[in-house]
Write an enzyme that holds these catalytic residues in place. Structure first.
Site, short mmCIF file in Angstrom:
data_model
loop_
_atom_site.label_atom_id
_atom_site.label_comp_id
_atom_site.label_asym_id
_atom_site.label_seq_id
_atom_site.Cartn_x
_atom_site.Cartn_y
_atom_site.Cartn_z
N CYS A 150 -8.94 24.05 -0.27
CA CYS A 150 -10.53 23.63 -0.36
C CYS A 150 -11.37 23.33 -1.59
CB CYS A 150 -10.82 24.41 0.87
SG CYS A 150 -12.10 23.56 1.31
N GLU A 197 -10.95 17.14 6.38
CA GLU A 197 -11.96 16.25 6.38
C GLU A 197 -12.50 16.71 7.63
OE1 GLU A 197 -10.36 16.82 2.96
OE2 GLU A 197 -12.67 16.99 3.52
N HIS A 224 -14.27 19.49 8.66
CA HIS A 224 -15.59 19.63 7.68
C HIS A 224 -16.19 19.79 8.60
CE1 HIS A 224 -14.46 21.79 4.03
NE2 HIS A 224 -13.70 21.16 3.81
O1 LIG Z 1 -12.54 18.93 2.20
C1 LIG Z 1 -12.09 18.17 1.07
N1 LIG Z 1 -11.30 19.75 0.53
O2 LIG Z 1 -11.59 20.29 0.10
C2 LIG Z 1 -10.41 19.05 -1.32
C3 LIG Z 1 -8.64 19.37 -0.77
C4 LIG Z 1 -8.60 18.49 -0.01
C5 LIG Z 1 -7.14 18.76 1.32
C6 LIG Z 1 -6.20 19.80 0.39
C7 LIG Z 1 -4.73 20.40 0.83
C8 LIG Z 1 -4.51 19.80 2.29
C9 LIG Z 1 -5.65 18.41 2.70
C10 LIG Z 1 -6.53 18.36 2.11
NI NI Z 2 -11.65 21.20 2.36
#
Ligand SMILES: OCN(O)CCCc1ccccc1
Ligand code: NI
Length: 183
Positions: free
Chosen positions: A110, A154, A157
């Site tokens: 994240c 997402e 969040h």
């Molecule tokens: O919220 C977006 N984020 O922090 C970036 C990484 C997004 C993400 C990474 C791995 C699996 C699912 C989603």
């Molecule tokens: Ni994230």
């Protein structure tokens, strides 16, 4: 443009708040914020921009991560079939989901978490999502695979949920029973 300086990190209370619905039709300000989120994700996948602005690559970004407690997400990724998916959405809602689970064998990360958190994140394998696009069209999406996982990350969040909240506390590295492993 959004850079890493705009992205809040774990410990910031806004990451644990439920975000507000965006009033429709969206204001110019809300449309700009959503476009900025999509621009960040796109820029973070461009080597020149990464180099120039010190961006951390991401395949998604949610408004609470830039301290905007509104229900907006942006996603841009190439799936397991090599298809590019790009979404900038207002008020995404999971309206139904499979009982079957899936997880990324690589685990998750994240942009708001500046540390590796090893472990599997069990999620719904398939989801149905309703949302409004940046252009104002109502979308009804049936998602699976990596795209389903990222949408859930997402949308989490927007509800103050972090990926590691889903991990098996006793043994995060235990493969989720009966779940589809996504490489
Ligand atoms: O919220 C977006 N984020 O922090 C970036 C990484 C997004 C993400 C990474 C791995 C699996 C699912 C989603
Ligand atoms: Ni994230």
């Amino acid at each position: 443009m959004i850079t890493m300086d705009d992205i809040i990190r774990e410990g910031h209370p806004a990451l644990r708040k439920a975000a507000e619905e965006v009033a429709m039709p969206p204001s110019d300000e809300d449309k700009k914020t959503l476009q900025d989120l999509l621009d960040y994700v796109s820029n973070s996948q461009n080597p020149e921009m990464i180099e120039k602005y010190g961006l951390r690559p991401g395949i998604g970004l949610a408004a609470p991560q830039i301290n905007v407690s509104k229900r907006m997400i942006a996603i841009r990724l190439t799936d397991e079939k090599g298809i590019l998916h790009s979404y900038a959405l207002f008020n995404p809602k999971i309206v139904s989901h499979s009982i079957e689970k899936s997880y990324l064998t690589s685990g998750e990360g994240c942009l708001s978490v500046d540390r590796p958190v090893p472990g599997y994140v069990p999620r719904h394998a398939r989801i149905r999502v309703k949302a409004v696009s940046l252009e104002g069209e109502e979308l009804d999406l049936r998602l699976r695979g990596l795209l389903s996982i990222v949408f859930q990350h997402e949308i989490d969040h927007l509800n103050g949920i972090m990926f590691y909240d889903h991990m098996n506390e006793k043994d995060p590295m235990q493969e989720p029973e009966g779940a589809i492993a996504i490489e």
